[in-house]
Design an enzyme around this catalytic site. Sequence first.
Site, PDB file in Angstrom:
ATOM      1  CD  GLU A  33      -2.544   1.879   0.582  1.00  0.00           C
ATOM      2  OE1 GLU A  33      -3.241   1.060   0.003  1.00  0.00           O
ATOM      3  OE2 GLU A  33      -2.376   2.918   0.355  1.00  0.00           O
ATOM      4  NE  ARG A 106     -15.521   4.565   2.482  1.00  0.00           N
ATOM      5  CZ  ARG A 106     -15.734   4.566   0.942  1.00  0.00           C
ATOM      6  NH1 ARG A 106     -17.101   4.772   0.472  1.00  0.00           N
ATOM      7  NH2 ARG A 106     -14.985   3.745   0.222  1.00  0.00           N
ATOM      8  CE1 TYR A 215     -24.842   4.763   5.668  1.00  0.00           C
ATOM      9  CE2 TYR A 215     -25.749   5.313   3.684  1.00  0.00           C
ATOM     10  CZ  TYR A 215     -24.674   5.078   4.568  1.00  0.00           C
ATOM     11  OH  TYR A 215     -23.511   4.621   3.743  1.00  0.00           O
ATOM     12  CG  ASP A 295     -13.397   1.743  -7.388  1.00  0.00           C
ATOM     13  OD1 ASP A 295     -14.404   1.114  -7.688  1.00  0.00           O
ATOM     14  OD2 ASP A 295     -13.516   2.937  -6.905  1.00  0.00           O
TER      15      ASP A 295
HETATM   16  C1  LIG Z   1     -19.511   9.469  -2.786  1.00  0.00           C
HETATM   17  C2  LIG Z   1     -19.354   7.886  -2.862  1.00  0.00           C
HETATM   18  C3  LIG Z   1     -20.254   7.010  -2.175  1.00  0.00           C
HETATM   19  C4  LIG Z   1     -20.049   5.884  -2.310  1.00  0.00           C
HETATM   20  N1  LIG Z   1     -20.928   4.942  -1.573  1.00  0.00           N
HETATM   21  C5  LIG Z   1     -20.687   3.635  -1.538  1.00  0.00           C
HETATM   22  C6  LIG Z   1     -21.678   2.668  -1.115  1.00  0.00           C
HETATM   23  O1  LIG Z   1     -22.582   3.133  -0.322  1.00  0.00           O
HETATM   24  N2  LIG Z   1     -21.427   1.260  -1.078  1.00  0.00           N
HETATM   25  C7  LIG Z   1     -20.369   0.665  -1.937  1.00  0.00           C
HETATM   26  O2  LIG Z   1     -20.591  -0.585  -1.925  1.00  0.00           O
HETATM   27  N3  LIG Z   1     -19.628   1.569  -2.581  1.00  0.00           N
HETATM   28  C8  LIG Z   1     -19.739   2.920  -2.537  1.00  0.00           C
HETATM   29  N4  LIG Z   1     -18.765   3.864  -3.161  1.00  0.00           N
HETATM   30  C9  LIG Z   1     -17.741   3.144  -4.147  1.00  0.00           C
HETATM   31  C10 LIG Z   1     -16.567   2.588  -3.188  1.00  0.00           C
HETATM   32  O3  LIG Z   1     -15.999   3.651  -2.505  1.00  0.00           O
HETATM   33  C11 LIG Z   1     -15.566   2.103  -4.031  1.00  0.00           C
HETATM   34  O4  LIG Z   1     -15.917   1.440  -5.068  1.00  0.00           O
HETATM   35  C12 LIG Z   1     -14.401   1.341  -3.114  1.00  0.00           C
HETATM   36  O5  LIG Z   1     -13.901   2.138  -2.286  1.00  0.00           O
HETATM   37  C13 LIG Z   1     -13.271   0.832  -4.155  1.00  0.00           C
HETATM   38  O6  LIG Z   1     -12.612  -0.106  -3.465  1.00  0.00           O
HETATM   39  P1  LIG Z   1     -11.126  -0.553  -4.037  1.00  0.00           P
HETATM   40  O7  LIG Z   1     -10.485  -1.223  -3.052  1.00  0.00           O
HETATM   41  O8  LIG Z   1     -11.243  -0.968  -5.268  1.00  0.00           O
HETATM   42  O9  LIG Z   1     -10.236   0.912  -4.418  1.00  0.00           O
HETATM   43  P2  LIG Z   1      -9.793   2.038  -3.109  1.00  0.00           P
HETATM   44  O10 LIG Z   1     -10.980   2.254  -2.065  1.00  0.00           O
HETATM   45  O11 LIG Z   1      -9.646   3.379  -4.036  1.00  0.00           O
HETATM   46  O12 LIG Z   1      -8.480   1.713  -2.725  1.00  0.00           O
HETATM   47  C14 LIG Z   1      -7.247   1.523  -3.564  1.00  0.00           C
HETATM   48  C15 LIG Z   1      -6.033   1.324  -2.660  1.00  0.00           C
HETATM   49  O13 LIG Z   1      -4.932   1.490  -3.274  1.00  0.00           O
HETATM   50  C16 LIG Z   1      -4.030   2.366  -2.802  1.00  0.00           C
HETATM   51  N5  LIG Z   1      -3.062   2.555  -4.126  1.00  0.00           N
HETATM   52  C17 LIG Z   1      -3.071   3.416  -4.966  1.00  0.00           C
HETATM   53  N6  LIG Z   1      -2.282   3.504  -5.996  1.00  0.00           N
HETATM   54  C18 LIG Z   1      -1.407   2.890  -5.385  1.00  0.00           C
HETATM   55  C19 LIG Z   1       0.078   2.727  -5.795  1.00  0.00           C
HETATM   56  N7  LIG Z   1       0.642   3.117  -6.860  1.00  0.00           N
HETATM   57  N8  LIG Z   1       0.530   1.400  -4.897  1.00  0.00           N
HETATM   58  C20 LIG Z   1       0.114   1.149  -3.824  1.00  0.00           C
HETATM   59  N9  LIG Z   1      -1.043   1.210  -3.255  1.00  0.00           N
HETATM   60  C21 LIG Z   1      -1.711   2.310  -4.169  1.00  0.00           C
HETATM   61  C22 LIG Z   1      -4.717   3.482  -2.372  1.00  0.00           C
HETATM   62  O14 LIG Z   1      -4.041   4.388  -1.377  1.00  0.00           O
HETATM   63  C23 LIG Z   1      -5.832   2.654  -1.860  1.00  0.00           C
HETATM   64  O15 LIG Z   1      -5.664   2.310  -0.423  1.00  0.00           O
HETATM   65  C24 LIG Z   1     -18.949   5.225  -3.021  1.00  0.00           C
HETATM   66  C25 LIG Z   1     -18.170   5.945  -3.638  1.00  0.00           C
HETATM   67  C26 LIG Z   1     -18.127   7.414  -3.607  1.00  0.00           C
HETATM   68  C27 LIG Z   1     -17.384   8.245  -4.437  1.00  0.00           C
END
Ligand SMILES: Cc1cc2nc3c(=O)[nH]c(=O)nc-3n(C[C@H](O)[C@H](O)[C@H](O)COP(=O)(O)OP(=O)(O)OC[C@H]3O[C@@H](n4cnc5c(N)ncnc54)[C@H](O)[C@@H]3O)c2cc1C
Length: 385
Positions: A33, A106, A215, A295
């Site tokens: 990370e 979160r 909520y 994502d």
């Molecule tokens: C306003 C809003 C409301 C939302 N509400 C909901 C909800 O109610 N329910 C739901 O299911 N989803 C919700 N989402 C979507 C959700 O937040 C994301 O889809 C989810 O957090 C994606 O998780 P992830 O682990 O794929 O990516 P992320 O949470 O973006 O995690 C990526 C990680 O990788 C790390 N990283 C990035 N680049 C590098 C690198 N080069 N080297 C090492 N580490 C790196 C980052 O620091 C981070 O820790 C919401 C989003 C938004 C914007």
Amino acid sequence: MQGCGVIIVGAGFGGLVTTLGLQRFGLSCRVFEKAPALEEVGAGISLSPNSTRVLIALGLRRQLDQICNSPEALCTKHFETGEVRALNESVNYEKQYGAPYYQVHRADLHALLTETVLGNDPDAIHLNRDFVGFESRGNSVEARFADGSSASGEVLIGCDGIKSVMRDLLWRPGKPHYLGYVAYRGLTPVDRLPDGLIAPPSATFSGPGRHFTRYLIRGKELVNYVAFAQRAEWTDEGWFVGAGIDEVLENFVGWAPEVLHIIKNTRGGHCHKWGLFGRSPLSRWTRERATLLGDAAHPMLPFLGQGSSIAIEDGFVLARALAEYDDPATALAKYEAARLPRANETVQQSAAQGERKHRRPEPGDTMRELLQTQLFAYDATSVAI
Ligand SMILES: Cc1cc2nc3c(=O)[nH]c(=O)nc-3n(C[C@H](O)[C@H](O)[C@H](O)COP(=O)(O)OP(=O)(O)OC[C@H]3O[C@@H](n4cnc5c(N)ncnc54)[C@H](O)[C@@H]3O)c2cc1C
């Protein structure tokens, strides 16, 4: 897959659930990370039965029941009058779909996942490791980090979010594009609000070009809200910035008193503002022994509240595939075949839900029953791979 060595880039919900799944199946893995400390933004998240089923399969039921709320009733209200337009007073997703619907801070969920990963293996998470590149070498993959260090394994998984470096390295480099919405996220202490205002515990107000959803979290002490507004351009620096409550209020002039009370009493007098960005859907995620998840693979608008839930599904299916197939490349191909159509379909459905939510309300605008069943009934613990 046998032996050791799954390298996971990114310790968000996607990366951590993948790690827990691999640990569950006895596979060795490490997470890298880039952040110097593990933390999450101060906001709520909703988790639908399709992801809580996975978290329960990972043995987290007791802890989740302690940190999450399950809404007993859901409603939509008129954006100007606050009048209830649709009410479901006896929500029982557990009965309907076999797993609960949770709403949680979160940071609390992130802390639970992190502690569980580290409880299984104290060396599983490596901080301050900014992933910059990788090289495939026959049966192994080497990940490189900005500080000059590297790590080798049999498989590399990019869980590095919407700005994924891994995605750019695997596929055509590209930039996320602004999708025309801003989201203000704030927390309001319930004891600052008039008695009985927050009834029922979960409500959504939809109006032209705006929508507001709220909520309860943290033992029903805080109202979590997200206020969405359509805006032609995102001109702020960065992805999310601080915003004063006056700016939020300017967007909701004439809205129901309940909405205005919640915004005016936001903790600390400010919230965070996010520009909502997307990337073109991919038709492939995997090359040989490297793939994408969450994502990084399929960012989506948050209008169905599914981004994390779909990442959590991805993580468990990927862990199952790596446990089931001896050849890592076969396992990744099976993972992609099982997951890509569902993830890309949810990206599309989330955008369509945004259009429905931001026009003048019409009867039958709540999430379509069929769509809900399609999303919530999915079982990542048993789906064919
Ligand atoms: C306003 C809003 C409301 C939302 N509400 C909901 C909800 O109610 N329910 C739901 O299911 N989803 C919700 N989402 C979507 C959700 O937040 C994301 O889809 C989810 O957090 C994606 O998780 P992830 O682990 O794929 O990516 P992320 O949470 O973006 O995690 C990526 C990680 O990788 C790390 N990283 C990035 N680049 C590098 C690198 N080069 N080297 C090492 N580490 C790196 C980052 O620091 C981070 O820790 C919401 C989003 C938004 C914007």
